[in-house]
Motif scaffolding. Structure first.
Motif, PDB file in Angstrom:
ATOM      1  N   ARG A  16      42.246  38.278  50.338  1.00  0.00           N
ATOM      2  CA  ARG A  16      42.405  38.635  48.926  1.00  0.00           C
ATOM      3  C   ARG A  16      41.040  38.664  48.237  1.00  0.00           C
ATOM      4  NH1 ARG A  16      45.975  35.240  47.806  1.00  0.00           N
ATOM      5  NH2 ARG A  16      47.764  36.617  47.991  1.00  0.00           N
ATOM      6  N   ARG A  17      40.209  37.696  48.540  1.00  0.00           N
ATOM      7  CA  ARG A  17      38.869  37.678  47.950  1.00  0.00           C
ATOM      8  C   ARG A  17      38.068  38.902  48.386  1.00  0.00           C
ATOM      9  NH1 ARG A  17      36.840  32.563  46.121  1.00  0.00           N
ATOM     10  NH2 ARG A  17      34.791  33.077  46.947  1.00  0.00           N
ATOM     11  N   LEU A  20      39.255  41.980  46.559  1.00  0.00           N
ATOM     12  CA  LEU A  20      38.775  42.019  45.180  1.00  0.00           C
ATOM     13  C   LEU A  20      37.303  42.407  45.106  1.00  0.00           C
ATOM     14  CD1 LEU A  20      40.639  38.911  43.736  1.00  0.00           C
ATOM     15  CD2 LEU A  20      40.829  41.279  42.915  1.00  0.00           C
ATOM     16  N   THR A  37      38.508  42.262  33.518  1.00  0.00           N
ATOM     17  CA  THR A  37      39.427  41.856  34.574  1.00  0.00           C
ATOM     18  C   THR A  37      40.621  42.810  34.632  1.00  0.00           C
ATOM     19  OG1 THR A  37      40.427  40.271  33.016  1.00  0.00           O
ATOM     20  CG2 THR A  37      38.776  39.431  34.553  1.00  0.00           C
ATOM     21  N   ALA A  44      42.422  47.279  41.902  1.00  0.00           N
ATOM     22  CA  ALA A  44      42.918  46.590  43.085  1.00  0.00           C
ATOM     23  C   ALA A  44      44.440  46.649  43.210  1.00  0.00           C
ATOM     24  CB  ALA A  44      42.465  45.132  43.061  1.00  0.00           C
ATOM     25  N   ILE A  51      43.208  37.588  40.107  1.00  0.00           N
ATOM     26  CA  ILE A  51      41.742  37.471  40.123  1.00  0.00           C
ATOM     27  C   ILE A  51      41.331  36.018  39.927  1.00  0.00           C
ATOM     28  CG2 ILE A  51      39.604  38.114  38.926  1.00  0.00           C
ATOM     29  CD1 ILE A  51      41.046  40.752  38.149  1.00  0.00           C
ATOM     30  N   LEU A  61      33.497  36.281  40.803  1.00  0.00           N
ATOM     31  CA  LEU A  61      33.792  37.499  41.554  1.00  0.00           C
ATOM     32  C   LEU A  61      32.566  38.412  41.596  1.00  0.00           C
ATOM     33  CD1 LEU A  61      35.512  39.621  42.960  1.00  0.00           C
ATOM     34  CD2 LEU A  61      36.525  40.195  40.733  1.00  0.00           C
TER      35      LEU A  61
END
Length: 198
Positions: A16-17, A20, A37, A44, A51, A61
């Motif tokens: 997931r990271r 992103l 965001t 995404a 997030i 991020l």
């Protein structure tokens, strides 16, 4: 009875990271640190709250995206993968394409974020030179410089051609840069005998 649609498998935290970071990088080159965001979530295709569960803050991020772009190892792997069995011209062009892609992405991102000019925490030049030298090794007899010096020239020209504030005017494409590196603007240097053909 109808079958229920299968749910997509949930991503791991690291996946997931990574997803992103993939999503935010092009947005950073366009909007810089002002990216929202909401824009990231839309790019995404996720809920905005995802997030913060993955990174905590937008700034974390952004830092992760910058760190990925500045990490030299993926770029080194691409350079190491250049096929030394290709003709010299094709080999140099492959290196030029990779160099320009790397420099353009990094400088565009750093400029958008106002970070251009900050010192790096690593000095990748020596290792890059060694990698490029190995890629040129099969054709050393055709070169007018040592492999190390030739590698330095390729890196320098590719870097300059990737920065609009340096090359000014119309940009150079990969073929033009390859030709410039290999043959200059006037062909073979005057007074220097051409290497014997093989």
């Amino acid at each position: 009875m109808t079958d229920k649609p299968l749910r997509a498998p949930s991503l791991t935290v690291e996946d997931r990271r990574s997803m992103l970071v993939d999503a935010v990088t092009p947005l950073l080159t366009e909007f810089g640190a002002a990216v929202t965001t909401k824009q990231i979530a839309e790019r995404a295709c996720i809920a905005e709250g995802t997030i913060f569960r993955a990174f905590g803050t937008k700034e974390e991020l952004i830092q992760a995206a910058v760190a990925r772009q500045l990490d030299p190892e993926p770029f080194r792997e691409k350079l190491r993968a250049v096929d030394v069995g290709l003709p010299l011209e094709a080999r140099v062009r492959s290196i030029v394409v990779l160099m320009r892609e790397r420099f353009t992405t990094v400088f565009t991102l750093m400029t958008s974020l106002g970070l251009l000019g900050k010192p790096h925490t690593h000095d990748p030049r020596r290792e890059f030179t060694e990698i490029l030298s190995r890629a040129l090794e099969p054709d050393l007899e055709r070169l007018h410089f040592t492999a190390e010096r030739s590698a330095q020239i390729i890196r320098m020209v590719s870097l300059a051609a990737s920065m609009p504030m340096i090359h000014l005017g119309t940009g150079f494409d990969d073929d033009e840069i390859t030709t410039l590196i290999l043959y200059g603007i006037a062909g073979h240097p005057a007074g220097v005998p051409e290497p014997p053909s093989h």
